[in-house]
Motif scaffolding. Structure first.
Motif, short mmCIF file in Angstrom:
data_model
loop_
_atom_site.label_atom_id
_atom_site.label_comp_id
_atom_site.label_asym_id
_atom_site.label_seq_id
_atom_site.Cartn_x
_atom_site.Cartn_y
_atom_site.Cartn_z
N MET A 317 1.12 -1.43 -0.19
CA MET A 317 -0.10 0.02 -0.03
C MET A 317 1.18 1.28 -0.13
O MET A 317 2.02 1.56 0.44
CB MET A 317 -1.07 -0.52 1.16
N ALA A 318 0.54 1.89 -0.65
CA ALA A 318 1.18 3.72 -0.46
C ALA A 318 0.77 4.25 0.18
O ALA A 318 -0.27 4.87 -0.21
CB ALA A 318 1.41 3.76 -2.05
N VAL A 319 0.89 4.71 1.16
CA VAL A 319 0.29 5.87 2.07
C VAL A 319 1.75 7.24 1.63
O VAL A 319 2.66 7.35 2.80
CB VAL A 319 0.08 5.47 3.35
N SER A 320 1.25 8.45 1.15
CA SER A 320 2.25 9.70 1.41
C SER A 320 1.10 10.54 1.79
O SER A 320 -0.33 10.65 2.23
CB SER A 320 2.16 10.10 0.08
N ALA A 321 2.11 11.26 3.13
CA ALA A 321 0.70 12.44 3.87
C ALA A 321 1.59 13.29 3.72
O ALA A 321 2.91 13.95 4.31
CB ALA A 321 1.13 11.79 5.55
N VAL A 322 0.57 14.07 3.72
CA VAL A 322 1.26 16.22 3.80
C VAL A 322 0.77 17.06 4.54
O VAL A 322 -0.61 16.90 4.26
CB VAL A 322 0.85 16.36 1.86
N ARG A 434 2.14 16.11 11.19
CA ARG A 434 2.67 15.60 11.14
C ARG A 434 2.17 14.54 11.67
O ARG A 434 2.21 13.72 12.74
CB ARG A 434 4.61 16.06 10.62
N MET A 435 2.10 13.12 10.39
CA MET A 435 1.63 11.56 10.39
C MET A 435 3.21 11.28 11.03
O MET A 435 3.04 9.95 10.94
CB MET A 435 1.05 11.30 9.74
N VAL A 436 3.28 11.13 11.96
CA VAL A 436 4.28 10.81 12.42
C VAL A 436 4.46 9.21 13.16
O VAL A 436 5.35 8.68 12.78
CB VAL A 436 5.74 11.05 13.40
N ASP A 437 3.06 9.20 13.47
CA ASP A 437 3.08 7.49 14.41
C ASP A 437 1.69 6.63 13.41
O ASP A 437 1.14 6.30 13.58
CB ASP A 437 2.04 7.69 15.46
N LEU A 438 2.25 7.55 12.09
CA LEU A 438 1.91 6.44 11.04
C LEU A 438 2.81 5.70 10.56
O LEU A 438 3.26 6.29 9.66
CB LEU A 438 0.42 7.71 9.51
N ALA A 439 2.09 4.22 10.71
CA ALA A 439 3.24 3.51 10.32
C ALA A 439 3.64 3.65 8.59
O ALA A 439 2.24 3.41 8.12
CB ALA A 439 3.35 1.78 10.92
N GLY A 440 4.53 3.33 8.19
CA GLY A 440 5.29 3.19 7.01
C GLY A 440 4.90 3.89 5.87
O GLY A 440 4.63 4.09 4.61
#
Length: 987
Positions: A317-322, A434-440
């Motif tokens: 799964m590709a997850v990108s968080a802006v 910032r989604m620092v706790d969103l693994a991967g």
């Protein structure tokens, strides 16, 4: 509706053959009674023997039938001596009806010459061939549509009442073809994910054709994909036993293999084909907002994110968080990148604004419900809990390539259930944090634009000609904007709309009025400064509208509601709102609807706190509350003529919308549900509290329909807490009445009972008739369900007396119908029928529709127990139609359940099972407890149909639910599961 053939589910709509171009052309039907038309006129086809000749010739499809063949078709091996003369006589009569050019004589025989489209059978054959081609090409939805058209051509039994051995053989052949087509269509249903809807029809078909293994196989798959694994395995056990007893054979290898796959929980079997189901949801969701035409810069970020999305197919799964501050362009960038990546996600794109920066972030279960509908999942198949919805969501996405854009997230916990977790899918997230706790997740921090990018954006909006001659002034403007894209867009839009201004004029205004902008470049302060630019340039009336509209808590606001809040006529309000849209401070969500970006809303409220007197802020919200209460009360009165509730609601100073018809009124209450409930939740100050409680009562249809139940409960709890805090016993009683209502429909009977008891006590102390009557009625209804019949009668007689003294006929009728249920339970069948008829009579006199359905529902139950099954079937069937038209799926489910009980009592086990399946699919009032009662009835019907193991599986599940709820119904189910009873037929 055929009232003896089960529910109208999955049965294609009947229609006559398509008419030829010429109005007087002949056309014929054989897929039902054999008939002939000339244009719209039905022709007489004569005696049954004459119709037999017409049938034999039509089924030849233009080929000549010899006299000998026709004699064999009529009489087989034992024709009468005058057979040939008889044939000639029938042919002569038909020729007079049809014409010499239609029925022709040649080579000692006869033929009918017509176009292919003039006979329903040939039309069906052509459509079936098209369906086969569509399926072969992978277009399952088109194939399904075409086969439904074919099945819709049938009008009962083919060649109905036509005598002779030939007709008998052809009737058998056509019925077999019809069954094959039905199997094909059901197979397609499963391939496109409509497994929950298919269970009811398959249950009825397996009962009608118990030895047809293909139907059993389809039923097993449908049950398995609906999460009913035990029942799916039980179908195999029933089939194996039946085949052994009837034919002395084992199930075919395909059925045995399917059983093994179910036993090992085969994931491939649980997954439908990769094509989503059709209506009501789009096949391939395309929910991305439009990208801005003047997107500028950000090339490095575009490349980085696009590269990540392009590789999604080969990753888990590709997850990108802006992440970035408000106004920095996170959404604009994400939408632009998502549009560029669409070709990598051919199965669709999902989008949601999670409202993470607002006071009430979107709930994941609500978002999942919306996503599942967009992916083609029927409402009836969407589970209640967050975990179940997330699991179904991931299963639905499995094998598909879909991009999910999760905009404006609050935190990682909010979005985790919304992530696909399957290869080929990707999620793009924007958030202020910032989604620092969103693994991967691939994290991207978006900063302000470079000076070059900022100037380029400004130039694209304003125009190169105006900027080119004042480049330094333009640089001053974008610098004053802190290089934030949203601020630049607002400033540039104002300049573009004012042709007499130069760039230098704008730069001077910004320098003069916003000298502190260079010091406000971090965090939310930069955002606030950005909005000050646009706000400071508004006209006074526009600025007032901007401030006051931001006070409302709803996700958006309609033009009519905005006009009420602003105390303006709709035309003046629209002019102001459209001006605000032009400045980018307000968005046009849809024609006639407006919304704020959540950060702009926060800023607007800060402006209201700063620039508006407290009295004006309170007056604005009070006008909005008046508008919603007046309109909701009008909808309630239109839906329930004669109900006195509206006469006891708080008086309002602002009128609402007025509807003349039920349809638009119902549309309004369901469209405005979120806004109405948000207003009730928000208006809990002492001056508004009673009107907020009354708004909940006027909007009581919302939890009754099963929609917005959770939001309604939250609002009611907020109103109740405020009432307790301020000591307002009047508002407290009504808030508790509202909670009683929502708990009752959710099947949370203990909580409903507690609130109703307190509401009744407050009613007596406060002399308010509303909680006393309505809470007593609900309390009696609950007591019936819980088997406390004497208490139920006591409460219901209190309710009847209360409503009667108030002249509230419809509510009195409701209590009478509920008392009828209590009388039934106590064995007073005659009294129960009388009470229910009294209720129906009141509803009928008042001209009610939805409430009349409730009365017919109660009367149908009483008549069923009185043994008057035909009238009971009529009453329940009419109730079902009204509930469907009134968008009351919970009551639809309840009525299907009662129809199942009726058909079971009448010995129509197949119809009982089909209605029970529909009740399970639609759910009903009472939550899991109700599901268990339906499973109990379904199990009885299945056992009578010979499907003993599947019936046993239903009872095991029902027993588990009853025991978890501590319900007395568990005793009956334990008895049904006892070895002695399992060896007997059910009563």
């Amino acid at each position: 509706m055929d009232r003896d053939s089960g529910p109208r589910v999955r049965v294609p709509e009947q229609r006559a053959p398509e008419k030829p171009v010429t109005a007087d052309a002949l056309r014929f039907t054989v897929l039902g009674p054999v008939r002939a038309w000339r244009g719209s006129d039905l022709l007489s086809s004569g005696s049954p023997q004459q119709r037999a000749l017409l049938t034999a010739l039509l089924l030849r499809e233009g080929r000549t039938a010899t006299a000998g063949e026709l004699i064999d078709a009529f009489w087989g091996e034992d024709p009468p001596s005058q057979a040939l003369a008889t044939i000639r006589t029938y042919a002569s009569r038909l020729r007079k009806i049809l014409g010499q050019d239609t029925l022709v004589s040649e080579s000692g025989g006869y033929a009918i010459r017509i176009d292919r489209g003039a006979l329903d059978l040939t039309l069906a054959q052509d459509l079936a061939a098209e369906a086969e081609k569509a399926r072969a090409s992978g277009d399952r939805c088109q194939a399904r549509t075409l086969i439904n058209k074919v099945l819709g051509l049938w009008d009962g039994e083919a060649l109905a009442s036509v005598p002779g051995p030939y007709a008998d053989n052809q009737r058998t052949r056509l019925e077999e073809w019809r069954l094959q087509l039905t199997e094909t269509r059901l197979d397609l249903d499963l391939e496109v994910g409509c497994h929950a809807e298919a269970v009811s029809e398959l249950t009825a078909l397996t009962a009608a054709h118990p030895l047809r293994e293909r139907l059993r196989e389809l039923l097993m798959v449908a049950l398995y994909r609906s999460g009913r694994q035990a029942e799916a395995l039980a179908v195999y056990a029933d089939t194996r036993r039946l085949l052994a007893e009837e034919l002395g054979v084992d199930p075919r290898p395909e059925l045995a293999q399917l059983q093994r796959r179910i036993l090992r929980a085969d994931e491939e079997l649980a997954r439908p084909a990769d094509e989503p189901a059709p209506a009501p949801a789009p096949l391939r969701p395309a929910q991305l907002p439009a990208t801005v035409p003047d997107f500028t810069g950000r090339s490095a970020f575009v490349t980085e994110l696009s590269s990540r999305l392009a590789t999604a197919e080969g990753s888990v799964m590709a997850v990108s968080a802006v992440a970035g501050i408000g106004g920095v362009g996170k959404t604009t960038l994400a939408v632009h990148v998502a549009h560029q990546a669409r070709r990598h996600f051919p199965d669709g794109q999902l989008y949601v604004d999670l409202q993470g920066a607002g006071a009430r972030a979107a709930e994941p279960e609500t978002v999942l419900g919306s996503f599942l509908r967009a992916l083609g999942t029927a409402d009836s198949a969407i589970p209640d809990t967050l975990d179940e919805r997330a699991a179904l969501y991931r299963s639905t996405l499995d094998g598909r390539r879909i991009l999910i854009l999760l905009d404006n997230a609050h935190d990682a916990a909010q979005i985790r259930p919304l992530l696909p977790g399957t290869p080929g899918c990707a999620a793009l997230v924007t958030s202020r944090v910032r989604m620092v706790d969103l693994a991967g997740a691939h994290l991207v921090d978006l900063d302000v634009m470079s000076p070059e990018e900022a100037l380029q954006l400004f130039t694209r909006i304003v125009g190169a000609e105006r900027v080119g001659s004042e480049r330094e002034a333009a640089l001053d403007v974008v610098a004053a904007c802190g290089f934030l894209p949203l601020a630049i867009r607002i400033a540039a839009s104002r300049l573009a709309a004012r042709r007499t201004w130069t760039v230098s004029v704008l730069a001077a205004k910004l320098a003069d009025e916003r000298r502190r902008l260079d010091e406000l470049q971090a965090g939310d302060l930069a955002v606030k400064a950005t909005f000050e630019l646009g706000y400071g340039q508004l006209e006074p009336a526009q600025a007032r509208a901007f401030r006051l509209l931001g006070l409302a808590d709803g996700p958006d606001i309609s033009l009519a509601a905005a006009a009420a809040l602003l105390n303006l006529d709709p035309h003046a309000a629209e002019d102001l709102l459209e001006a605000l849209v032009d400045t980018s401070l307000v968005e046009s969500a849809a024609p006639g609807r407006y919304r704020y970006h959540d950060l702009v809303r926060l800023y607007a409220r800060a402006c209201a706190e700063r620039d508006e007197r407290a009295a004006e802020r309170e007056s604005a919200l009070s006008r909005l509350l008046d508008f919603y209460l007046a309109t909701a009360a009008g909808v309630y009165a239109l839906e329930r003529p004669g109900d006195r509730l509206v006469d006891h609601l708080a008086r309002v100073d602002r009128p609402g919308l007025v509807f003349q018809q039920r349809g638009p009124a119902l549309d309004w209450i369901h469209t405005e549900a979120e806004c109405v409930l948000a207003c009730a939740h928000q208006c809990t100050d002492s001056a508004s509290l009673r009107r907020a409680a009354d708004l909940l009562l006027a909007a009581k249809d919302l939890p009754e329909s099963g929609a917005n139940s959770r939001r309604y409960e939250v609002a009611a709890q907020a109103v109740l807490a405020a009432a307790v805090r301020t000591g307002d016993v009047h508002a407290e009683g009504r808030a508790r009445t509202a909670l009683t209502n929502v708990f009752h429909f959710a099947g949370r009977f203990d909580e409903a009972e507690e609130e109703a008891e307190k509401a009744m006590a407050l009613s007596e102390a406060n002399e308010d008739p509303i909680p006393g009557g309505y809470a007593a009625n609900t309390r009696g209804f609950i007591a019936v369900y819980q088997g406390r019949y004497a208490e139920a009668e006591k409460y219901l007689r209190v309710a009847i007396a209360s409503f009667r003294s108030d002249g509230n006929g419809p509510s009195e009728a409701s209590a009478l119908c509920n008392l009828s249920r209590a009388q039934l339970a106590m064995g007073r069948t005659g009294g129960a029928v009388t009470l229910a008829r009294q209720g129906v009579d009141i509803y009928d006199r008042q001209g009610l529709s939805l409430r009349l359905a409730n009365g017919r529902y109660a009367l149908g139950i009483a008549l069923t127990q009185a043994g008057e099954l035909d009238e009971a079937l009529t009453q329940l069937s009419e109730a079902l139609d009204i509930f469907h038209e009134s968008r009351q799926p919970l009551w639809e489910g309840m009525t299907h359940f009662r129809l199942a009980e009726l058909h079971l009592l009448a010995g129509r086990s197949a119809q009982a099972a089909a209605h029970a399946e529909q009740a399970i699919a639609l759910r009903g009032i009472g939550g899991e407890w109700r599901r268990a009662t339906v499973l109990t009835v379904l199990g009885k019907a299945l056992k009578l149909l010979g499907q003993v193991d599947r019936g046993h599986a239903c009872w095991v599940e029902a027993l588990t639910i009853f025991e978890n709820h501590g319900s007395q119904e568990a005793v009956e189910v334990r008895t049904l599961l006892s070895p002695q009873r399992m060896d007997q037929r059910c009563p």
